[in-house]
Design a protein around this motif. Structure first.
Motif, PDB file in Angstrom:
ATOM      1  N   GLU A 342      -1.486   4.518  -5.471  1.00  0.00           N
ATOM      2  CA  GLU A 342      -1.484   3.111  -5.070  1.00  0.00           C
ATOM      3  C   GLU A 342      -0.092   2.511  -5.232  1.00  0.00           C
ATOM      4  O   GLU A 342       0.391   1.782  -4.352  1.00  0.00           O
ATOM      5  N   GLN A 343       0.583   2.845  -6.331  1.00  0.00           N
ATOM      6  CA  GLN A 343       1.915   2.304  -6.569  1.00  0.00           C
ATOM      7  C   GLN A 343       2.910   2.830  -5.537  1.00  0.00           C
ATOM      8  O   GLN A 343       3.801   2.085  -5.093  1.00  0.00           O
ATOM      9  N   GLU A 344       2.763   4.087  -5.146  1.00  0.00           N
ATOM     10  CA  GLU A 344       3.655   4.629  -4.120  1.00  0.00           C
ATOM     11  C   GLU A 344       3.496   3.872  -2.807  1.00  0.00           C
ATOM     12  O   GLU A 344       4.492   3.563  -2.138  1.00  0.00           O
ATOM     13  N   LEU A 345       2.264   3.543  -2.453  1.00  0.00           N
ATOM     14  CA  LEU A 345       2.040   2.772  -1.232  1.00  0.00           C
ATOM     15  C   LEU A 345       2.651   1.382  -1.349  1.00  0.00           C
ATOM     16  O   LEU A 345       3.240   0.869  -0.389  1.00  0.00           O
ATOM     17  N   LEU A 346       2.532   0.787  -2.516  1.00  0.00           N
ATOM     18  CA  LEU A 346       3.129  -0.532  -2.735  1.00  0.00           C
ATOM     19  C   LEU A 346       4.656  -0.464  -2.650  1.00  0.00           C
ATOM     20  O   LEU A 346       5.303  -1.407  -2.179  1.00  0.00           O
ATOM     21  N   ASN A 347       5.220   0.652  -3.109  1.00  0.00           N
ATOM     22  CA  ASN A 347       6.676   0.822  -3.021  1.00  0.00           C
ATOM     23  C   ASN A 347       7.125   0.868  -1.560  1.00  0.00           C
ATOM     24  O   ASN A 347       8.157   0.280  -1.194  1.00  0.00           O
ATOM     25  N   TRP A 348       6.366   1.562  -0.738  1.00  0.00           N
ATOM     26  CA  TRP A 348       6.676   1.586   0.698  1.00  0.00           C
ATOM     27  C   TRP A 348       6.507   0.192   1.286  1.00  0.00           C
ATOM     28  O   TRP A 348       7.331  -0.258   2.087  1.00  0.00           O
ATOM     29  N   GLN A 349       5.456  -0.489   0.878  1.00  0.00           N
ATOM     30  CA  GLN A 349       5.200  -1.834   1.389  1.00  0.00           C
ATOM     31  C   GLN A 349       6.353  -2.778   1.069  1.00  0.00           C
ATOM     32  O   GLN A 349       6.719  -3.634   1.881  1.00  0.00           O
ATOM     33  N   SER A 350       6.949  -2.613  -0.107  1.00  0.00           N
ATOM     34  CA  SER A 350       8.043  -3.493  -0.532  1.00  0.00           C
ATOM     35  C   SER A 350       9.297  -3.323   0.310  1.00  0.00           C
ATOM     36  O   SER A 350      10.177  -4.182   0.314  1.00  0.00           O
ATOM     37  N   MET A 351       9.388  -2.226   1.042  1.00  0.00           N
ATOM     38  CA  MET A 351      10.553  -1.996   1.899  1.00  0.00           C
ATOM     39  C   MET A 351      10.536  -2.886   3.143  1.00  0.00           C
ATOM     40  O   MET A 351      11.559  -3.041   3.812  1.00  0.00           O
ATOM     41  N   LYS A 352       9.365  -3.438   3.452  1.00  0.00           N
ATOM     42  CA  LYS A 352       9.221  -4.356   4.595  1.00  0.00           C
ATOM     43  C   LYS A 352       9.777  -3.752   5.886  1.00  0.00           C
ATOM     44  O   LYS A 352      10.505  -4.401   6.644  1.00  0.00           O
ATOM     45  N   LEU A 353       9.422  -2.516   6.121  1.00  0.00           N
ATOM     46  CA  LEU A 353       9.866  -1.836   7.336  1.00  0.00           C
ATOM     47  C   LEU A 353       9.188  -2.437   8.565  1.00  0.00           C
ATOM     48  O   LEU A 353       8.020  -2.822   8.525  1.00  0.00           O
ATOM     49  N   THR A 354       9.922  -2.524   9.644  1.00  0.00           N
ATOM     50  CA  THR A 354       9.363  -3.003  10.903  1.00  0.00           C
ATOM     51  C   THR A 354       9.821  -2.090  12.041  1.00  0.00           C
ATOM     52  O   THR A 354      10.650  -2.473  12.868  1.00  0.00           O
ATOM     53  N   PRO A 355       9.308  -0.880  12.113  1.00  0.00           N
ATOM     54  CA  PRO A 355       9.723   0.051  13.163  1.00  0.00           C
ATOM     55  C   PRO A 355       9.396  -0.498  14.547  1.00  0.00           C
ATOM     56  O   PRO A 355       8.270  -0.900  14.825  1.00  0.00           O
ATOM     57  N   SER A 356      10.408  -0.542  15.382  1.00  0.00           N
ATOM     58  CA  SER A 356      10.272  -1.058  16.753  1.00  0.00           C
ATOM     59  C   SER A 356       9.704  -2.466  16.787  1.00  0.00           C
ATOM     60  O   SER A 356       9.088  -2.878  17.762  1.00  0.00           O
ATOM     61  N   GLY A 357       9.889  -3.200  15.696  1.00  0.00           N
ATOM     62  CA  GLY A 357       9.465  -4.591  15.658  1.00  0.00           C
ATOM     63  C   GLY A 357       8.041  -4.821  15.201  1.00  0.00           C
ATOM     64  O   GLY A 357       7.609  -5.967  15.081  1.00  0.00           O
ATOM     65  N   HIS A 358       7.282  -3.763  14.921  1.00  0.00           N
ATOM     66  CA  HIS A 358       5.910  -3.950  14.459  1.00  0.00           C
ATOM     67  C   HIS A 358       5.811  -3.690  12.957  1.00  0.00           C
ATOM     68  O   HIS A 358       6.620  -2.963  12.390  1.00  0.00           O
ATOM     69  N   PRO A 359       4.814  -4.267  12.292  1.00  0.00           N
ATOM     70  CA  PRO A 359       4.661  -4.040  10.857  1.00  0.00           C
ATOM     71  C   PRO A 359       4.397  -2.565  10.559  1.00  0.00           C
ATOM     72  O   PRO A 359       3.724  -1.870  11.323  1.00  0.00           O
TER      73      PRO A 359
END
Length: 408
Positions: A342-359
């Protein structure tokens, strides 16, 4: 992880013409330090050792110049934005033979397969998707019940489109897409090779089968005797996945790939269950970059392997994370809670990536035993959605031969 399909297998091996060498596609990651990434020169550069790669299950994107950036971007944004908001849903060249022997050995049958020109699928953005529930299912179309019910319930689907299994026909895939409302991803096992796949022993001339490529084999996958871990830095294996296996899935109509067993890159060398040194790990990241370069318009979702090895990894001068449209993780909440996952997923979430403009799409895949375990599934959905993840609950990891229609 998935088990062997029960569907009858037919041998329908295809080869797709390579994308035009030198095609360049720019994709900007907003929110990842504002860094821009350009993935291009798909031809010889990506094959010649500048970096190759390998993975474990899923993703979403588009070829802007060729198919129109606005329409595809609209579809991806609408599907994934709803997912983040937790919307509800109802129930060719020559292979490097030095990396693994020749293609024609007693363990590798060379077959004549004429090249087939297949257009890369484009995603229809004419419909405004109100919800984006997803599912993962690994049996055949004939066992799934109503294709219409599945298409009306789930807008992101992970299924096994390997033509060698006979699970789905291109017509089945068209039905599941429901006139472009849905995204159909194909399971693609990159970290290990399953002995029931046709390409385990039979491949066209110029490729090396998994069984013949002893140099790439890294031991039996413990608990799954029909799977062998593969060294992701092996050039012949990379070529097999990128230039032979993946094109067959695209020919079936896949909108993208759900990458499995990518966690091979996290294994290190102290384990006996698929050891993977630094070169092997880098090869996994490089393999995914090769896949992205070959298919800039398709969705790529990675299952598991969400540690810093991938999250902070680099390949060919770009962030590995920038190659993906999303990630999924098994067994975060069931059968038992995994706080580290769960924490690993939250770490990815914190990066606020928006590939090609989508969440950036972040999903959980949990196992509750069977489709009657409504209370367990509801608890999983509630906990997953509380963090902004997109949940699905199936029966068990080695199963997934049934679709659960939870209705929440």
């Amino acid at each position: 992880m998935r088990g062997q399909s029960n569907a009858s297998w037919t041998r329908r091996e295809r080869v797709i013409n390579e994308l035009k060498a030198g095609e360049a596609v720019g994709r900007q990651d907003i929110g990842n330090g504002g860094a821009a990434r350009m993935i291009g020169q798909i031809g010889e550069d990506m094959r010649s050792g500048e970096g190759m790669a390998r993975p474990r299950r899923t993703r979403f994107v588009t070829t802007f110049d060729r198919f129109g950036s606005a329409s595809v971007r609209t579809l991806i944004a609408s599907v994934l934005a709803c997912a983040i908001a937790a919307c509800g849903g109802g129930g060719g060249g020559g292979a490097d033979d030095s990396s693994g022997g020749g293609a024609n050995t007693s363990n590798s049958t060379a077959v004549t397969v004429p090249p087939v020109t297949v257009s890369t699928p484009t995603l229809n953005a004419t419909l405004n998707i109100a919800a984006s529930p997803w599912m993962s299912y690994y049996s055949g179309a004939s066992q799934m019940g109503s294709e219409t019910q599945a298409a009306n319930t789930f807008h992101v689907m992970d299924v096994d489109l390997d033509p060698g299994t006979g699970n789905f026909t291109p017509a089945d895939v068209v039905a599941l897409k429901a006139n472009g409302q849905n995204i159909v991803l194909s399971y693609l096992n990159v970290g290990s090779c399953e002995s029931f796949r046709t390409y385990w022993s039979s491949v066209p001339a110029g490729f090396v089968s998994c069984s013949a490529n002893t140099a790439a084999q890294s031991g039996t996958y413990q608990g799954y005797p029909n799977e062998t871990w593969m060294n992701l830095s092996n050039a012949a294996y990379q070529r097999l996945i990128v230039d032979y296996v993946a094109p067959q899935l695209v020919a079936q109509g896949a909108d993208g790939f759900y990458l499995d067993n990518m966690e091979m890159v996290e294994h290190g060398t102290t384990t006996t269950d698929g050891p993977c040194d630094a070169t092997c790990a880098q090869g996994g990241l490089d393999l995914v970059r090769m896949l992205r370069a070959k298919y800039p318009s398709l969705v790529i979702i990675m299952q598991n392997a969400t540690s810093n090895v991938t999250r902070l990894g680099q390949t060919g001068g770009v962030s590995f994370a920038s190659l993906l449209d999303g990630i999924a993780h098994e067994e975060v909440y069931a059968p038992s809670y995994d706080a580290s996952a769960e924490q690993e997923l939250l770490n990815w979430q914190s990066m606020k990536l928006t590939p090609s403009g989508h969440p950036f799409w972040i999903a959980t895949l949990d196992y509750v035993g069977d489709c009657t375990q409504t209370a367990k599934a509801k608890a999983v959905y509630t906990r997953s959605r509380a963090h902004g993840f997109v949940p699905y609950a199936s029966d068990r990891s080695a199963g997934q031969n049934v679709i659960c229609y939870w209705g929440f």
